[in-house]
Design an enzyme around this catalytic site. Structure first.
Site, PDB file in Angstrom:
ATOM      1  N   ASP A  62       1.216  -0.789  14.777  1.00  0.00           N
ATOM      2  CA  ASP A  62       0.413   0.334  14.296  1.00  0.00           C
ATOM      3  C   ASP A  62       0.285   1.376  15.395  1.00  0.00           C
ATOM      4  O   ASP A  62       0.383   1.072  16.584  1.00  0.00           O
ATOM      5  CB  ASP A  62      -0.981  -0.148  13.884  1.00  0.00           C
ATOM      6  CG  ASP A  62      -0.939  -1.087  12.688  1.00  0.00           C
ATOM      7  OD1 ASP A  62       0.014  -0.987  11.892  1.00  0.00           O
ATOM      8  OD2 ASP A  62      -1.843  -1.930  12.571  1.00  0.00           O
ATOM      9  N   LYS A  63       0.018   2.604  14.995  1.00  0.00           N
ATOM     10  CA  LYS A  63      -0.018   3.725  15.933  1.00  0.00           C
ATOM     11  C   LYS A  63      -0.995   3.491  17.090  1.00  0.00           C
ATOM     12  O   LYS A  63      -0.685   3.766  18.252  1.00  0.00           O
ATOM     13  CB  LYS A  63      -0.386   5.008  15.194  1.00  0.00           C
ATOM     14  CG  LYS A  63      -0.287   6.269  16.050  1.00  0.00           C
ATOM     15  CD  LYS A  63      -0.465   7.524  15.207  1.00  0.00           C
ATOM     16  CE  LYS A  63      -0.279   8.783  16.032  1.00  0.00           C
ATOM     17  NZ  LYS A  63      -0.345  10.008  15.199  1.00  0.00           N
TER      18      LYS A  63
END
Length: 239
Positions: free
Chosen positions: A58-59
Site C-alpha cells: 500500500d502507498k
C-alpha cells in the site's frame, strides 16, 4: 507541503542478475496512482524497461518490495507467491496491549465497493495471518505479522477485526499518535492545535524470503524509515 523526490538507486537493499529488493519509502505507490504519477514501477523502468513488480505494498506502507529484472525471474517469483513459499514479515504499531501469545487469524475477507476490506464469512476469500507481540509499551504494542495468504489490506483488516487497528490507519479505525497521549505531563500551547507525531498507517514490510532462479535462498531485512524510527524512539522514552 514539500514534494518528495524519489531516487530508485537509493532504495535498493539487495540486487542480483534476476531480482532487486527495495526498501520502499512511505507515500510512494507501487504502481501508478491517479493522484500521483510517481511510483516504484515507473522509477525503475526509467532505469531498465524490463523491471516488473512481483507484489504490492500500500502507498503508506514502507519496507521490503521485490522486483524482477526479466520474464523468467518474474514467473519464478509469481509461482512462489502462488504456492505461498514467499515468507513476508511485517511490523505494525497498534494501540493498546496486544495478546501475550502468538495467534493465527483465519478470517475470510472481501473488498467492498468503497475499497475497504471487510469480514465476510459467506462470500469472503480465505485469509490467514500469524500475529505475535514483539514489544510492549504502556499504551501501544509493536506486533509482528506473517501473512500466509496475500489478500488486499489483509494485515490491516485482520488487526482491525481483533480490535487492534494499526495506528494512523483511519480506514480501519486506527488513530494518529500525539505527544499528549505519550507524555502524562504534556501541556498544550494555548490556542494552538496539536499536530500528530505519527499519522500514516504504521505498517512496515520488515523482511522477505524466497528462492532465486538458481535455488539459492534470498533473505533481506529492511530498516524502518525515519518517521517510524522517531516514533519508536518517542515510545521508548515516554511510554
Amino acid at each position: 507541503m514539500k514534494k518528495n523526490v524519489w531516487n530508485a538507486d537509493e532504495m535498493i537493499v539487495y540486487e542480483d542478475e534476476n531480482y532487486a529488493i527495495i526498501n520502499k519509502p512511505p507515500y510512494l505507490s507501487t504502481l501508478e496512482d491517479r493522484n500521483d504519477q510517481s511510483n516504484v514501477l515507473s522509477l525503475f523502468r526509467a532505469i531498465d524497461s524490463n523491471y516488473q513488480v512481483c507484489h504490492r505494498l500500500d502507498k503508506e506502507t514502507s519496507g521490503a518490495l521485490l522486483l524482477a529484472k526479466n520474464d523468467e525471474s518474474y514467473r519464478h517469483a509469481a509461482l512462489q507467491f502462488q504456492e505461498r513459499d514467499v515468507e513476508k514479515i511485517y511490523h505494525a504499531l497498534v494501540k493498546g496491549r496486544f495478546l501475550n501469545e502468538a495467534i493465527q487469524v483465519d478470517v475470510p475477507l472481501r473488498t467492498s465497493g468503497s475499497g475497504k476490506v471487510v469480514f465476510d464469512k459467506r462470500r469472503g476469500k480465505e485469509a490467514t495471518t500469524l500475529i505475535r507481540p514483539k514489544q510492549f509499551f504502556r499504551d501501544y504494542t509493536l506486533v509482528e505479522a506473517k501473512p500466509l495468504t496475500g489478500r488486499t489490506h489483509q494485515i490491516r483488516a485482520h488487526l482491525s477485526y481483533l480490535d487492534f487497528p494499526i495506528c494512523g490507519d483511519t480506514m480501519y479505525g486506527g488513530e494518529a499518535i500525539f505527544l499528549s497521549s505519550l507524555k502524562k505531563d504534556f501541556k498544550k500551547k494555548q490556542h494552538e492545535e496539536e499536530r500528530p507525531l505519527f499519522s500514516r498507517v504504521g505498517l512496515h514490510s520488515y523482511s522477505i524470503k524466497l528462492t532465486n532462479v538458481n535455488k539459492n535462498i534470498i533473505l533481506k531485512i529492511c530498516d524502518y524509515p525515519k518517521d517510524m524510527h522517531i516514533i519508536m524512539k518517542k515510545l521508548n522514552k515516554f511510554n
